[in-house]
Design a protein around this motif. Sequence first.
Motif, PDB file in Angstrom:
ATOM      1  N   LEU A 260      -2.018   4.812 -11.690  1.00  0.00           N
ATOM      2  CA  LEU A 260      -1.950   5.644 -12.897  1.00  0.00           C
ATOM      3  C   LEU A 260      -2.151   7.122 -12.556  1.00  0.00           C
ATOM      4  O   LEU A 260      -1.462   7.994 -13.088  1.00  0.00           O
ATOM      5  N   TYR A 261      -3.073   7.390 -11.649  1.00  0.00           N
ATOM      6  CA  TYR A 261      -3.343   8.762 -11.219  1.00  0.00           C
ATOM      7  C   TYR A 261      -2.089   9.372 -10.580  1.00  0.00           C
ATOM      8  O   TYR A 261      -1.689  10.499 -10.901  1.00  0.00           O
ATOM      9  N   ILE A 262      -1.448   8.629  -9.686  1.00  0.00           N
ATOM     10  CA  ILE A 262      -0.258   9.124  -8.990  1.00  0.00           C
ATOM     11  C   ILE A 262       0.903   9.297  -9.962  1.00  0.00           C
ATOM     12  O   ILE A 262       1.642  10.282  -9.897  1.00  0.00           O
TER      13      ILE A 262
ATOM     14  N   TRP B  79       0.067  12.463 -11.760  1.00  0.00           N
ATOM     15  CA  TRP B  79       0.102  13.595 -10.835  1.00  0.00           C
ATOM     16  C   TRP B  79       1.529  14.052 -10.564  1.00  0.00           C
ATOM     17  O   TRP B  79       1.853  15.236 -10.611  1.00  0.00           O
ATOM     18  N   PHE B  80       2.421  13.109 -10.277  1.00  0.00           N
ATOM     19  CA  PHE B  80       3.810  13.436  -9.976  1.00  0.00           C
ATOM     20  C   PHE B  80       4.718  13.350 -11.205  1.00  0.00           C
ATOM     21  O   PHE B  80       5.927  13.526 -11.098  1.00  0.00           O
ATOM     22  N   ASP B  81       4.136  13.060 -12.364  1.00  0.00           N
ATOM     23  CA  ASP B  81       4.891  12.976 -13.616  1.00  0.00           C
ATOM     24  C   ASP B  81       6.061  11.995 -13.481  1.00  0.00           C
ATOM     25  O   ASP B  81       7.194  12.289 -13.858  1.00  0.00           O
ATOM     26  N   LEU B  82       5.769  10.824 -12.938  1.00  0.00           N
ATOM     27  CA  LEU B  82       6.812   9.856 -12.613  1.00  0.00           C
ATOM     28  C   LEU B  82       7.440   9.179 -13.828  1.00  0.00           C
ATOM     29  O   LEU B  82       8.497   8.561 -13.702  1.00  0.00           O
TER      30      LEU B  82
END
Length: 77
Positions: free
Chosen positions: A42-44, A47-50
Amino acid sequence: MTKTVMVQNVPVLICLNRENDHLKVTFPMGWSDSRVREEIVLYIEDWFDLDRNLEPFYKLSEKNTILHATLNIKDSA
């Protein structure tokens, strides 16, 4: 890229690498708790707005020669 992320007030070391066309996340210090892994995902993603839909951006880039060139988009022709 190596980064420490705080999860449930505990520092977790993660390594992010590009592998082919994927983002590979590893835990150099080991981590077996699936809840921590889920929080890291969830953080990643945040962070990268995936979750963002990039289609409007790519359509815009088709009309902008500088953007089009920097995105390394292959013409279908």
